[in-house]
Design a protein around this motif. Structure first.
Motif, short mmCIF file in Angstrom:
data_model
loop_
_atom_site.label_atom_id
_atom_site.label_comp_id
_atom_site.label_asym_id
_atom_site.label_seq_id
_atom_site.Cartn_x
_atom_site.Cartn_y
_atom_site.Cartn_z
N LEU A 138 0.82 -1.22 0.00
CA LEU A 138 0.00 0.00 0.00
C LEU A 138 0.86 1.27 0.00
O LEU A 138 0.37 2.34 -0.34
N PHE A 139 2.13 1.14 0.42
CA PHE A 139 3.01 2.31 0.37
C PHE A 139 4.32 2.01 -0.36
O PHE A 139 5.32 2.70 -0.21
N ASP A 140 4.29 0.96 -1.19
CA ASP A 140 5.43 0.64 -2.05
C ASP A 140 5.63 1.72 -3.12
O ASP A 140 4.72 2.51 -3.37
N VAL A 141 6.79 1.67 -3.76
CA VAL A 141 7.03 2.55 -4.90
C VAL A 141 5.90 2.37 -5.92
O VAL A 141 5.48 1.24 -6.20
N GLY A 142 5.37 3.49 -6.40
CA GLY A 142 4.26 3.44 -7.37
C GLY A 142 2.88 3.57 -6.73
O GLY A 142 1.91 3.81 -7.43
N SER A 143 2.80 3.45 -5.40
CA SER A 143 1.50 3.60 -4.73
C SER A 143 1.17 5.09 -4.62
O SER A 143 2.06 5.94 -4.69
N PRO A 144 -0.12 5.42 -4.42
CA PRO A 144 -0.51 6.85 -4.36
C PRO A 144 0.16 7.64 -3.24
O PRO A 144 0.34 8.84 -3.37
N VAL A 145 0.54 6.97 -2.14
CA VAL A 145 1.13 7.74 -1.02
C VAL A 145 2.66 7.77 -1.07
O VAL A 145 3.30 8.42 -0.24
N TYR A 146 3.24 7.07 -2.03
CA TYR A 146 4.71 6.95 -2.08
C TYR A 146 5.37 8.34 -2.17
O TYR A 146 5.00 9.15 -3.00
N VAL A 147 6.31 8.57 -1.30
CA VAL A 147 7.10 9.81 -1.14
C VAL A 147 6.26 11.09 -0.95
O VAL A 147 6.75 12.19 -1.13
N LYS A 148 4.99 10.92 -0.56
CA LYS A 148 4.19 12.11 -0.23
C LYS A 148 4.48 12.54 1.20
O LYS A 148 4.64 11.69 2.08
N VAL A 149 4.52 13.84 1.42
CA VAL A 149 4.71 14.36 2.78
C VAL A 149 3.33 14.56 3.40
O VAL A 149 2.58 15.45 2.98
N LEU A 150 2.99 13.71 4.38
CA LEU A 150 1.65 13.71 4.96
C LEU A 150 1.74 13.64 6.48
O LEU A 150 2.68 13.05 7.01
N THR A 151 0.74 14.20 7.14
CA THR A 151 0.64 13.97 8.59
C THR A 151 0.03 12.58 8.79
O THR A 151 -0.49 11.98 7.84
N ALA A 152 0.05 12.12 10.04
CA ALA A 152 -0.50 10.80 10.32
C ALA A 152 -1.99 10.73 9.95
O ALA A 152 -2.45 9.75 9.35
N ALA A 153 -2.73 11.79 10.27
CA ALA A 153 -4.17 11.79 9.96
C ALA A 153 -4.38 11.74 8.45
O ALA A 153 -5.26 11.02 7.96
N GLU A 154 -3.59 12.51 7.71
CA GLU A 154 -3.73 12.52 6.24
C GLU A 154 -3.38 11.16 5.64
O GLU A 154 -4.04 10.68 4.73
N LEU A 155 -2.31 10.55 6.18
CA LEU A 155 -1.89 9.25 5.65
C LEU A 155 -2.98 8.20 5.92
O LEU A 155 -3.35 7.42 5.03
N ARG A 156 -3.51 8.20 7.15
CA ARG A 156 -4.57 7.24 7.48
C ARG A 156 -5.76 7.43 6.55
O ARG A 156 -6.34 6.46 6.06
N GLU A 157 -6.11 8.68 6.30
CA GLU A 157 -7.27 8.93 5.44
C GLU A 157 -6.99 8.42 4.02
O GLU A 157 -7.82 7.73 3.42
N GLN A 158 -5.80 8.71 3.50
CA GLN A 158 -5.49 8.29 2.13
C GLN A 158 -5.41 6.77 1.98
O GLN A 158 -5.66 6.23 0.92
N LEU A 159 -5.04 6.09 3.08
CA LEU A 159 -4.95 4.63 3.02
C LEU A 159 -6.25 3.95 3.47
O LEU A 159 -6.33 2.72 3.50
N GLY A 160 -7.23 4.77 3.84
CA GLY A 160 -8.50 4.19 4.28
C GLY A 160 -8.39 3.50 5.62
O GLY A 160 -9.17 2.59 5.93
N LEU A 161 -7.43 3.93 6.44
CA LEU A 161 -7.27 3.35 7.78
C LEU A 161 -8.14 4.12 8.76
O LEU A 161 -8.38 5.32 8.57
N PRO A 162 -8.61 3.46 9.83
CA PRO A 162 -9.40 4.20 10.82
C PRO A 162 -8.57 5.30 11.48
O PRO A 162 -7.36 5.15 11.61
N ALA A 163 -9.24 6.38 11.88
CA ALA A 163 -8.55 7.46 12.58
C ALA A 163 -8.02 6.91 13.89
O ALA A 163 -8.61 5.98 14.46
N ASP A 164 -6.92 7.49 14.36
CA ASP A 164 -6.27 6.97 15.57
C ASP A 164 -7.17 7.09 16.78
O ASP A 164 -7.80 8.08 16.99
#
Ligand SMILES: NC(=O)c1ccc[n+]([C@@H]2O[C@H](COP(=O)([O-])OP(=O)(O)OC[C@H]3O[C@@H](n4cnc5c(N)ncnc54)[C@H](OP(=O)(O)O)[C@@H]3O)[C@@H](O)[C@H]2O)c1
Length: 250
Positions: free
Chosen positions: A224-250
């Motif tokens: 989900l965060f390998d090279v080529g994935s949508p979040v790869y090398v993006k600078v995100l906060t934890a909340a933003e990363l969770r949202e982009q990966l569809g993970l529940p909020a902390d």
């Protein structure tokens, strides 16, 4: 009033209180030694001392850990180590793998077979942080396979018995250098692994480096965060990363 004059119930309560205090003191002294995430400095061996290995060595050395950097040319690393601090040592890849309970793989993906042959005996049962990224142009057909399977599935075969954790693969080294311990919300680092203790230790080292770990899931979920994935090398906060990966909020 002395102890003799206390009623039996009060004497019993006093003894119970004293017993509980003694138990608490005992737990406080023994628990840190049993915990896999000791507050004390870790010994971290890094295979590779380039853009990623070198920057992580500096961040962890600054956080008070003992670090060994390594490469195929360890003699050339002495000045780099000295420039960071006295808690940075130099060795071969095998010496770095044997250095402590944590090993970091920071070499080009195509070097995995060589690294495997050199260090696999040293890494059984250890936490191994894997930040390698497969690029077929640079690393050949093995990188194509890893892209297909996902690194979390492809990489464990190189270090059987190690507790592999994927982390730090999706941040560019310039951001590792520039954004560690930034003001405000820290930059998120996605983490995937199967062994809970190895994941916990990695999470602590992510924090010590100045970032915020986000647990994505088992090792296979690293794709989900390998090279080529949508979040790869993006600078995100934890909340933003969770949202982009569809993970529940902390
Ligand atoms: N650059 C980035 O922004 C970035 C970000 C995330 C992930 N990554 C991934 O991280 C890994 C390292 O990237 P990097 O940019 O740090 O590479 P780099 O600057 O080229 O450094 C690679 C290091 O590995 C050493 N090395 C190579 N083969 C070795 C071997 N067989 N045994 C021991 N040491 C060896 C090299 O030293 P010698 O040649 O002297 O042995 C060098 O110190 C790659 O898989 C990359 O895809 C990179």
């Amino acid at each position: 009033m002395n102890d003799v004059s206390l009623r039996p119930l009060e004497r019993l309560a006093g003894r119970l209180r004293a017993g509980l205090l003694a138990l608490a003191a005992l737990l406080l002294t023994t628990l840190p030694a049993l915990s896999p995430v000791a507050a004390a400095a870790e010994k971290i061996g890094i295979i590779g001392a380039g853009h990623m290995g070198g920057n992580l060595a500096r961040l962890w050395a600054d956080a008070g850990h003992e670090v060994m950097i390594s490469s195929r040319h360890p003699d050339e690393l002495e000045a780099q180590a000295q420039a960071i601090g006295t808690n940075v040592h130099v060795g071969t890849a095998r010496e770095a793998a044997a250095f402590g309970p944590v090993v970091v793989i920071a070499v080009p993906y195509g070097q995995w077979p060589n690294i495997s042959a050199e260090i696999k005996a040293e890494t059984v049962g250890k936490t191994v942080i894997d930040l390698t990224n497969p690029y077929p142009d640079r690393d050949g057909p093995m990188a194509e396979e890893a892209r297909r399977e996902g690194t979390g599935v492809a990489d464990p075969k190189y270090l059987p018995g190690a507790h592999l954790v994927r982390a730090f693969n999706s941040i560019i080294y310039t951001n590792l250098e520039r954004l560690a311990h930034r003001e405000g919300e820290p930059v998120a680092i996605p983490v995937a692994g199967d062994d809970p203790d190895a994941v916990e230790l990695t999470n602590q080292l992510v924090r010590d480096a100045g970032f915020e770990p986000v647990m994505v899931g088992p090792l296979s979920s690293a794709r989900l965060f390998d090279v080529g994935s949508p979040v790869y090398v993006k600078v995100l906060t934890a909340a933003e990363l969770r949202e982009q990966l569809g993970l529940p909020a902390d």
